[in-house]
Design a protein around this motif. Structure first.
Motif, PDB file in Angstrom:
ATOM      1  N   LEU A 121       0.834  -1.200   0.000  1.00  0.00           N
ATOM      2  CA  LEU A 121       0.000   0.000   0.000  1.00  0.00           C
ATOM      3  C   LEU A 121       0.868   1.249   0.000  1.00  0.00           C
ATOM      4  O   LEU A 121       1.933   1.286   0.623  1.00  0.00           O
ATOM      5  CB  LEU A 121      -0.906   0.025   1.239  1.00  0.00           C
ATOM      6  CG  LEU A 121      -1.776  -1.214   1.492  1.00  0.00           C
ATOM      7  CD1 LEU A 121      -2.512  -1.068   2.806  1.00  0.00           C
ATOM      8  CD2 LEU A 121      -2.756  -1.419   0.346  1.00  0.00           C
ATOM      9  N   THR A 122       0.399   2.275  -0.690  1.00  0.00           N
ATOM     10  CA  THR A 122       1.077   3.570  -0.665  1.00  0.00           C
ATOM     11  C   THR A 122       0.503   4.400   0.473  1.00  0.00           C
ATOM     12  O   THR A 122      -0.694   4.344   0.759  1.00  0.00           O
ATOM     13  CB  THR A 122       0.884   4.322  -1.990  1.00  0.00           C
ATOM     14  OG1 THR A 122      -0.518   4.468  -2.254  1.00  0.00           O
ATOM     15  CG2 THR A 122       1.517   3.549  -3.134  1.00  0.00           C
ATOM     16  N   ALA A 156       3.649  10.135   4.195  1.00  0.00           N
ATOM     17  CA  ALA A 156       4.500  10.009   3.007  1.00  0.00           C
ATOM     18  C   ALA A 156       5.941  10.422   3.281  1.00  0.00           C
ATOM     19  O   ALA A 156       6.865   9.909   2.639  1.00  0.00           O
ATOM     20  CB  ALA A 156       3.920  10.818   1.854  1.00  0.00           C
ATOM     21  N   HIS A 157       6.154  11.320   4.234  1.00  0.00           N
ATOM     22  CA  HIS A 157       7.521  11.756   4.521  1.00  0.00           C
ATOM     23  C   HIS A 157       8.245  10.766   5.432  1.00  0.00           C
ATOM     24  O   HIS A 157       9.465  10.883   5.620  1.00  0.00           O
ATOM     25  CB  HIS A 157       7.506  13.140   5.185  1.00  0.00           C
ATOM     26  CG  HIS A 157       6.889  13.171   6.549  1.00  0.00           C
ATOM     27  ND1 HIS A 157       5.539  13.006   6.743  1.00  0.00           N
ATOM     28  CD2 HIS A 157       7.452  13.327   7.784  1.00  0.00           C
ATOM     29  CE1 HIS A 157       5.278  13.074   8.042  1.00  0.00           C
ATOM     30  NE2 HIS A 157       6.417  13.261   8.684  1.00  0.00           N
ATOM     31  N   GLN A 158       7.508   9.796   5.981  1.00  0.00           N
ATOM     32  CA  GLN A 158       8.115   8.836   6.897  1.00  0.00           C
ATOM     33  C   GLN A 158       8.282   7.447   6.286  1.00  0.00           C
ATOM     34  O   GLN A 158       9.240   6.738   6.617  1.00  0.00           O
ATOM     35  CB  GLN A 158       7.274   8.719   8.173  1.00  0.00           C
ATOM     36  CG  GLN A 158       7.228   9.999   9.006  1.00  0.00           C
ATOM     37  CD  GLN A 158       6.236   9.878  10.149  1.00  0.00           C
ATOM     38  OE1 GLN A 158       5.031   9.937   9.943  1.00  0.00           O
ATOM     39  NE2 GLN A 158       6.759   9.705  11.351  1.00  0.00           N
ATOM     40  N   VAL A 159       7.345   7.034   5.433  1.00  0.00           N
ATOM     41  CA  VAL A 159       7.407   5.683   4.867  1.00  0.00           C
ATOM     42  C   VAL A 159       7.197   5.725   3.362  1.00  0.00           C
ATOM     43  O   VAL A 159       6.449   6.563   2.845  1.00  0.00           O
ATOM     44  CB  VAL A 159       6.360   4.751   5.513  1.00  0.00           C
ATOM     45  CG1 VAL A 159       6.634   4.587   6.998  1.00  0.00           C
ATOM     46  CG2 VAL A 159       4.945   5.251   5.284  1.00  0.00           C
ATOM     47  N   ALA A 213       6.695  -1.680   7.404  1.00  0.00           N
ATOM     48  CA  ALA A 213       6.853  -0.360   6.800  1.00  0.00           C
ATOM     49  C   ALA A 213       8.254  -0.218   6.229  1.00  0.00           C
ATOM     50  O   ALA A 213       9.246  -0.517   6.904  1.00  0.00           O
ATOM     51  CB  ALA A 213       6.604   0.747   7.828  1.00  0.00           C
ATOM     52  N   ASP A 214       8.321   0.241   4.999  1.00  0.00           N
ATOM     53  CA  ASP A 214       9.592   0.623   4.383  1.00  0.00           C
ATOM     54  C   ASP A 214       9.802   2.094   4.721  1.00  0.00           C
ATOM     55  O   ASP A 214       9.253   2.972   4.058  1.00  0.00           O
ATOM     56  CB  ASP A 214       9.525   0.394   2.871  1.00  0.00           C
ATOM     57  CG  ASP A 214      10.800   0.826   2.157  1.00  0.00           C
ATOM     58  OD1 ASP A 214      11.819   1.051   2.846  1.00  0.00           O
ATOM     59  OD2 ASP A 214      10.765   0.951   0.922  1.00  0.00           O
ATOM     60  N   LYS A 215      10.586   2.331   5.770  1.00  0.00           N
ATOM     61  CA  LYS A 215      10.713   3.689   6.298  1.00  0.00           C
ATOM     62  C   LYS A 215      11.805   4.461   5.566  1.00  0.00           C
ATOM     63  O   LYS A 215      12.840   3.924   5.199  1.00  0.00           O
ATOM     64  CB  LYS A 215      10.998   3.647   7.793  1.00  0.00           C
ATOM     65  CG  LYS A 215       9.920   2.898   8.593  1.00  0.00           C
ATOM     66  CD  LYS A 215      10.137   2.969  10.081  1.00  0.00           C
ATOM     67  CE  LYS A 215       9.830   4.361  10.613  1.00  0.00           C
ATOM     68  NZ  LYS A 215       9.873   4.384  12.094  1.00  0.00           N
ATOM     69  N   ARG A 216      11.530   5.719   5.356  1.00  0.00           N
ATOM     70  CA  ARG A 216      12.486   6.586   4.674  1.00  0.00           C
ATOM     71  C   ARG A 216      13.650   6.932   5.610  1.00  0.00           C
ATOM     72  O   ARG A 216      13.496   6.989   6.824  1.00  0.00           O
ATOM     73  CB  ARG A 216      11.811   7.893   4.230  1.00  0.00           C
ATOM     74  CG  ARG A 216      10.695   7.682   3.197  1.00  0.00           C
ATOM     75  CD  ARG A 216      10.139   9.010   2.763  1.00  0.00           C
ATOM     76  NE  ARG A 216       9.005   8.852   1.861  1.00  0.00           N
ATOM     77  CZ  ARG A 216       9.110   8.664   0.549  1.00  0.00           C
ATOM     78  NH1 ARG A 216      10.313   8.598  -0.004  1.00  0.00           N
ATOM     79  NH2 ARG A 216       8.038   8.544  -0.200  1.00  0.00           N
ATOM     80  N   GLY A 217      14.805   7.177   5.015  1.00  0.00           N
ATOM     81  CA  GLY A 217      15.967   7.586   5.789  1.00  0.00           C
ATOM     82  C   GLY A 217      15.999   9.090   5.986  1.00  0.00           C
ATOM     83  O   GLY A 217      15.330   9.852   5.283  1.00  0.00           O
TER      84      GLY A 217
END
Length: 343
Positions: free
Chosen positions: A183-184, A190-193, A213-217
């Motif tokens: 899921l998007t 959106a700024h976290q995952v 969750a594919d978390k953003r760096g």
């Protein structure tokens, strides 16, 4: 499907078989029913055994990439030990129980392009012949639908769905593969995952919900995965405010630190650590020190909650069509039923 002629070397023209399923879509854990239709050839046959095999197209990860393969996840004997006369037609009714972990192939009538099929095997005179694959569809259980509906209400959009070969450690998973629904995130996350993956592992008492969750760096850290697991009882589906419940799950997941090695892959040194979830009132997080939302947010739903959940799931389902390259996926699923190589 149409009759497929088998065992052509046995008599003139051989034997023809056609498997016809009753329902358009079934539930995980329910009965898959239908009939195996036989049509005799130019000679009498002794039908020794008729078996049905459940198969799925799955993705297998290797050190050097991914590949697709066919995996059997159930086999049932449905008849045999009778004489079929030349040119005789006979129907063999069957009812086989689907595993509770059977993947979902559609959501509110929208296909998720998951390839599941039933393969019919007929044994005659010591020889076995497998017929074509007959596809079948699986719709979500009420608990699965409730979770997906709540995610739709929260603004998550459908990206893709697939079947992954392997085991999720720390769960009660029984099949050799599991389903991931990607899921998007809505704007607020959106700024976290980058995305969230949902896996349902159902059983007679309820189901485990695995969220990853594919978390953003950030500027000083790289991206990573975070995993949370929750247990839900089938009997409590109508008594939970699913919007609040799943919102709590997502908040907990997004706020968590990295969890490495969440999936156990065969051949990579990981093993399956079975563990059955306990199902009580509401739903409960477990496995990585998560907080219990069952008492805090698992209260009885207000009027019309079922309608709200349905609207959320239907909204999520709209993305099923737009979120994928449909033509490519249709071709892959079509190839699966036209000719597959069993792994």
């Amino acid at each position: 499907m149409v009759f497929k002629r088998l065992l052509g070397s046995f008599g003139m023209g051989g034997l023809a078989v056609d498997t016809v399923l009753d329902a358009d879509a079934v539930l995980p854990g329910s009965a898959l029913t239908g009939q195996v239709h036989l049509k005799g050839g130019g000679a009498d046959f002794t039908i020794e055994h008729i078996a049905l095999e459940l198969v799925a197209r799955v993705e297998v990860e290797h050190d050097d990439g991914e590949s697709d393969g066919t995996v059997a996840f159930g086999r049932f004997g449905v008849g045999g030990d009778f004489r079929l006369a030349a040119d005789e037609r006979r129907g063999i009714p069957f009812s086989v129980a689907l595993p509770w972990e059977t993947p979902v192939t559609e959501l509110y009538g929208h296909p998720l392009w998951i390839a599941l099929g039933v393969r019919t095997e007929v044994s005659v005179a010591g020889a076995r012949d497998k017929g074509d694959l007959d596809p079948f569809s699986v719709r979500p259980l009420p608990a699965q639908e409730a979770v997906l509906g709540a995610l739709g209400q929260l603004g998550f959009g459908f990206k893709s769905a697939d079947l992954e070969y392997g085991q999720i450690r720390g769960t009660g998973q029984e099949l050799p593969f599991y389903q991931e629904i990607e899921l998007t995130p809505p704007a607020r996350y959106a700024h976290q995952v980058n995305e969230i993956e949902v896996t349902f592992l159902a059983n007679p008492g309820g189901m485990e919900v695995v969220l990853e969750a594919d978390k953003r760096g950030g500027l000083l850290s790289g991206g990573h995965d975070a995993v949370s697991r929750f247990a839900v009882s089938h009997s409590d589906v109508g008594q939970i405010n699913w919007y609040a419940e799943v919102d709590g799950w997502v908040r907990q997941l997004v706020e968590r630190r990295a969890v490495h090695g969440s999936h156990g892959w065969p051949g990579h040194g990981d093993t399956h650590h079975g563990g059955g979830a306990q199902y009580g009132r509401g739903s409960h997080s477990y496995g990585h020190g998560g907080h219990d939302h069952g008492e805090e947010q698992g209260h009885r739903s207000g009027p019309g909650m079922g309608t709200v959940i349905a609207a959320g799931a239907a909204g999520l389902a709209v993305g099923v069509v737009g979120g994928m390259v449909a033509a490519e996926v249709v071709d892959e699923v079509g190839d699966f039923f036209e000719g597959d190589d069993e792994e």
